[in-house]
Design an enzyme around this catalytic site. Structure first.
Site, PDB file in Angstrom:
ATOM      1  N   GLY A  44     -11.921  37.434 -33.003  1.00 40.46           N
ATOM      2  CA  GLY A  44     -13.363  37.969 -32.405  1.00 40.46           C
ATOM      3  C   GLY A  44     -14.200  37.413 -33.467  1.00 40.46           C
ATOM      4  O   GLY A  44     -14.978  36.351 -33.235  1.00 40.46           O
ATOM      5  N   ARG A  45     -14.495  38.400 -34.340  1.00 35.72           N
ATOM      6  CA  ARG A  45     -15.682  38.106 -35.207  1.00 35.72           C
ATOM      7  C   ARG A  45     -15.510  36.711 -36.028  1.00 35.72           C
ATOM      8  O   ARG A  45     -16.714  35.985 -36.038  1.00 35.72           O
ATOM      9  CB  ARG A  45     -15.440  39.184 -36.143  1.00 35.72           C
ATOM     10  N   ALA A 105     -18.888  39.469 -26.594  1.00 39.08           N
ATOM     11  CA  ALA A 105     -20.211  39.615 -25.632  1.00 39.08           C
ATOM     12  C   ALA A 105     -21.123  38.734 -26.257  1.00 39.08           C
ATOM     13  O   ALA A 105     -21.222  38.692 -27.354  1.00 39.08           O
ATOM     14  CB  ALA A 105     -20.598  41.127 -25.439  1.00 39.08           C
ATOM     15  N   SER A 126      -4.163  45.007 -29.018  1.00 40.28           N
ATOM     16  CA  SER A 126      -5.556  45.102 -29.659  1.00 40.28           C
ATOM     17  C   SER A 126      -6.227  46.600 -29.543  1.00 40.28           C
ATOM     18  O   SER A 126      -5.878  47.304 -28.817  1.00 40.28           O
ATOM     19  CB  SER A 126      -6.306  44.291 -28.633  1.00 40.28           C
ATOM     20  N   ARG A 173      -7.363  36.676 -40.102  1.00 41.26           N
ATOM     21  CA  ARG A 173      -8.635  36.127 -40.906  1.00 41.26           C
ATOM     22  C   ARG A 173      -8.133  34.706 -41.858  1.00 41.26           C
ATOM     23  O   ARG A 173      -8.812  34.051 -42.396  1.00 41.26           O
ATOM     24  CB  ARG A 173      -9.123  37.038 -41.992  1.00 41.26           C
ATOM     25  N   HIS A 226      -9.308  46.403 -30.023  1.00 44.24           N
ATOM     26  CA  HIS A 226     -10.516  45.924 -29.884  1.00 44.24           C
ATOM     27  C   HIS A 226     -11.426  46.029 -30.804  1.00 44.24           C
ATOM     28  O   HIS A 226     -12.619  46.128 -31.089  1.00 44.24           O
ATOM     29  CB  HIS A 226     -11.424  47.344 -28.637  1.00 44.24           C
ATOM     30  N   ASP A 242      -4.728  40.575 -31.115  1.00 46.01           N
ATOM     31  CA  ASP A 242      -5.885  40.281 -31.870  1.00 46.01           C
ATOM     32  C   ASP A 242      -6.349  41.476 -32.917  1.00 46.01           C
ATOM     33  O   ASP A 242      -5.767  42.595 -32.472  1.00 46.01           O
ATOM     34  CB  ASP A 242      -7.179  39.993 -31.001  1.00 46.01           C
ATOM     35  N   GLY A 243      -7.120  40.988 -33.941  1.00 49.28           N
ATOM     36  CA  GLY A 243      -7.663  42.205 -34.660  1.00 49.28           C
ATOM     37  C   GLY A 243      -7.364  41.943 -36.159  1.00 49.28           C
ATOM     38  O   GLY A 243      -6.231  42.045 -36.497  1.00 49.28           O
ATOM     39  N   GLY A 244      -8.360  41.608 -36.951  1.00 49.04           N
ATOM     40  CA  GLY A 244      -7.985  41.547 -38.417  1.00 49.04           C
ATOM     41  C   GLY A 244      -7.574  40.201 -38.625  1.00 49.04           C
ATOM     42  O   GLY A 244      -7.177  39.998 -40.114  1.00 49.04           O
TER      43      GLY A 244
HETATM   44  C1  LIG Z   1     -19.284  41.476 -30.782  1.00 48.77           C
HETATM   45  C2  LIG Z   1     -18.237  41.831 -30.299  1.00 48.77           C
HETATM   46  C3  LIG Z   1     -18.025  41.999 -28.702  1.00 48.77           C
HETATM   47  C4  LIG Z   1     -16.782  42.170 -28.150  1.00 48.77           C
HETATM   48  N1  LIG Z   1     -16.750  42.195 -26.774  1.00 48.77           N
HETATM   49  C5  LIG Z   1     -15.854  42.392 -26.345  1.00 48.77           C
HETATM   50  C6  LIG Z   1     -15.866  42.428 -24.470  1.00 48.77           C
HETATM   51  O1  LIG Z   1     -16.661  42.293 -24.035  1.00 48.77           O
HETATM   52  N2  LIG Z   1     -14.655  42.843 -23.928  1.00 48.77           N
HETATM   53  C7  LIG Z   1     -13.313  42.781 -24.718  1.00 48.77           C
HETATM   54  O2  LIG Z   1     -12.381  43.033 -23.972  1.00 48.77           O
HETATM   55  N3  LIG Z   1     -13.491  42.953 -25.960  1.00 48.77           N
HETATM   56  C8  LIG Z   1     -14.692  42.522 -26.708  1.00 48.77           C
HETATM   57  N4  LIG Z   1     -14.365  42.729 -28.096  1.00 48.77           N
HETATM   58  C9  LIG Z   1     -13.084  42.643 -28.801  1.00 48.77           C
HETATM   59  C10 LIG Z   1     -12.436  41.323 -29.050  1.00 48.77           C
HETATM   60  O3  LIG Z   1     -12.048  40.832 -27.748  1.00 48.77           O
HETATM   61  C11 LIG Z   1     -11.402  41.654 -30.003  1.00 48.77           C
HETATM   62  O4  LIG Z   1     -10.443  42.536 -29.524  1.00 48.77           O
HETATM   63  C12 LIG Z   1     -11.573  41.771 -31.394  1.00 48.77           C
HETATM   64  O5  LIG Z   1     -12.946  41.345 -31.847  1.00 48.77           O
HETATM   65  C13 LIG Z   1     -10.453  41.299 -32.497  1.00 48.77           C
HETATM   66  O6  LIG Z   1     -10.792  41.699 -33.621  1.00 48.77           O
HETATM   67  P1  LIG Z   1     -11.514  40.854 -34.830  1.00 48.77           P
HETATM   68  O7  LIG Z   1     -12.885  40.903 -34.465  1.00 48.77           O
HETATM   69  O8  LIG Z   1     -11.003  41.417 -36.226  1.00 48.77           O
HETATM   70  O9  LIG Z   1     -10.776  39.392 -34.578  1.00 48.77           O
HETATM   71  C14 LIG Z   1     -15.614  42.397 -28.708  1.00 48.77           C
HETATM   72  C15 LIG Z   1     -15.667  42.432 -30.346  1.00 48.77           C
HETATM   73  C16 LIG Z   1     -16.763  41.989 -30.870  1.00 48.77           C
HETATM   74  C17 LIG Z   1     -16.767  41.877 -32.426  1.00 48.77           C
HETATM   75  C1  LIG Z   2     -20.802  45.035 -23.399  1.00 53.12           C
HETATM   76  C2  LIG Z   2     -19.383  45.650 -24.102  1.00 53.12           C
HETATM   77  C3  LIG Z   2     -18.567  45.970 -22.998  1.00 53.12           C
HETATM   78  C4  LIG Z   2     -19.027  44.702 -25.372  1.00 53.12           C
HETATM   79  C5  LIG Z   2     -17.757  45.387 -25.982  1.00 53.12           C
HETATM   80  O1  LIG Z   2     -16.721  45.539 -25.342  1.00 53.12           O
HETATM   81  C6  LIG Z   2     -17.992  45.360 -27.253  1.00 53.12           C
HETATM   82  O2  LIG Z   2     -19.077  45.255 -27.874  1.00 53.12           O
HETATM   83  O3  LIG Z   2     -16.948  45.782 -28.011  1.00 53.12           O
END
Ligand SMILES: Cc1cc2nc3c(=O)[nH]c(=O)nc-3n(C[C@H](O)[C@H](O)[C@H](O)COP(=O)(O)O)c2cc1C
Ligand SMILES: CC(C)CC(=O)C(=O)O
Length: 356
Positions: free
Chosen positions: A303-304, A76, A247, A284, A249, A280-282
């Site tokens: 993501g990050r 986001a 995932s 790197r 999240h 997704d997730g972790g």
């Molecule tokens: C700052 C941030 C915002 C995210 N916003 C969303 C979002 O709006 N919708 C969603 O489905 N996942 C969201 N995610 C989850 C990511 O899509 C993803 O599942 C996750 O970051 C993967 O892990 P990683 O950060 O270790 O790569 C968000 C993750 C982060 C770090």
């Molecule tokens: C605004 C939120 C829906 C964003 C999100 O999914 C998150 O921050 O993990």
């Protein structure tokens, strides 16, 4: 290049509250840590003397044939993290041949995100991450915006019937976007004025009937994001999903779930090749990509890491992250004796510490 350096640079450049928003997760952040640690539990068992000079790491994904095996997971509020915002991320992903999953909670309207990607590559694939709105008309309007913008798939987030409790955000009091930023896709949707985090309403009532409705109404492939249980993976296929994204999240919803990687093999078995499985997730490093592909993923999302690249260096930073991961993955594939992604098979992943 070490992705950790970009992370550190991002940490120094971001407002600490916004840094915490990205880095943090739910509860004690056990799942955030476990997602990364899960990859450390495995090693790759290479094959040798496979005889091939060229490698092809392209992955065929729904609405994205021949994409990079590393995609940008939806995150986001990119304008909060860098003035280039989502368009910078989109240009970077397109330039690297990577799918960008742009979010419902984007600080740029989806049409502008897709236009930015296409300015780099006319064929660039952008998928739209959909958070189903409690009001069906609003969800349908969001889907129409994504379709009209030219997105080539929908990714429905199914792990968020309610908001995750992000410990750092609660401690920091981070609930609203600062003035000048808005969740632009939410503008003029029934009952959803922009301007605050809480204006991405979640719906505990969302069910398989909503998936059926969506699949019926859109011509786009529909992927489900946030599947961990193999029974849900089976249901996803039965309900017409074109892909399943394993995932948790990024550890931002429940702090009591397994690492995403640990859920992958059972989900891949349940899906049994009927649709692509993503994770997704972790992730790197390039070797993490290889482990996930060997355990059944067609592609993996970051993501990050992409956000750190964006915050540190804008478009160029996101490109560096995606290029480094793809390049490291290609090198790992070579060292495993592989020529294409499907050469990585489950027998090539072993638990560290030996099996005897
Ligand atoms: C700052 C941030 C915002 C995210 N916003 C969303 C979002 O709006 N919708 C969603 O489905 N996942 C969201 N995610 C989850 C990511 O899509 C993803 O599942 C996750 O970051 C993967 O892990 P990683 O950060 O270790 O790569 C968000 C993750 C982060 C770090
Ligand atoms: C605004 C939120 C829906 C964003 C999100 O999914 C998150 O921050 O993990």
């Amino acid at each position: 290049m070490n992705l950790r350096d970009l992370h550190e640079k991002a940490r120094r450049s971001l407002d600490p509250v916004h840094y915490d928003y990205v880095a943090g997760g739910a509860g004690e952040e056990r799942v955030v840590a476990d997602n990364e640690r899960a990859f450390d539990r495995y090693a790759l068992l290479p094959r040798v003397l496979c005889g091939g000079e060229r490698r092809d790491t392209a992955a065929d994904l729904p609405g994205a044939p021949g994409a990079s095996p590393v995609f940008v997971a939806p995150t986001a509020f990119h304008r909060l993290l860098h003035p280039g915002g989502e368009p910078a991320t989109a240009r970077a992903a397109a330039a690297e041949g990577a799918v960008l999953v742009t979010g419902t909670a984007s600080t740029t309207p989806v049409a502008e995100v897709v236009a930015a990607a296409r300015s780099r590559d006319r064929e660039a694939a952008v998928w739209f991450q959909l958070t189903a709105h409690p009001r069906r008309e609003a969800t349908r309007a969001l889907v129409r915006r994504a379709e009209d913008a030219g997105c080539t798939a929908l990714v429905v987030t199914v792990d968020s019937p309610v908001f995750g409790r992000h410990t750092r955000d609660l401690r920091n009091g981070f609930t609203d976007l600062p003035p000048g930023h808005a969740a632009e896709n939410m503008r003029d949707l029934p009952g959803a004025p922009p301007g605050a985090l809480t204006d991405i309403p979640m719906s505990p009532a969302v069910s398989w009937a909503d998936v059926d409705d969506l699949v019926r109404r859109t011509a786009l492939p529909v992927l489900l994001k946030g599947i961990l249980h193999p029974a849900d993976a089976r249901l996803a296929v039965e309900h017409g999903a074109a892909g399943v994204l394993v995932s948790n999240h990024g550890g931002r919803q429940s702090d009591a779930v397994p690492a995403a990687l640990d859920c992958l093999p059972a989900v891949a078995d349940a899906v049994a090749g009927r649709v692509p499985v993503l994770l997704d997730g972790g992730v790197r490093r390039g070797s993490d990509v290889a482990v996930a592909l060997a355990l059944g993923a067609r592609a993996v999302g970051v993501g990050r890491p992409a956000v750190w690249g964006l915050a540190a260096e804008g478009e160029a930073g996101v490109r560096r992250v995606l290029a480094a991961l793809r390049d490291e993955y290609d090198h790992t594939l070579a060292l495993c004796g592989g020529r294409r992604n499907s050469d990585l098979t489950r027998d090539m992943v072993v638990r560290k510490g030996g099996t005897w």
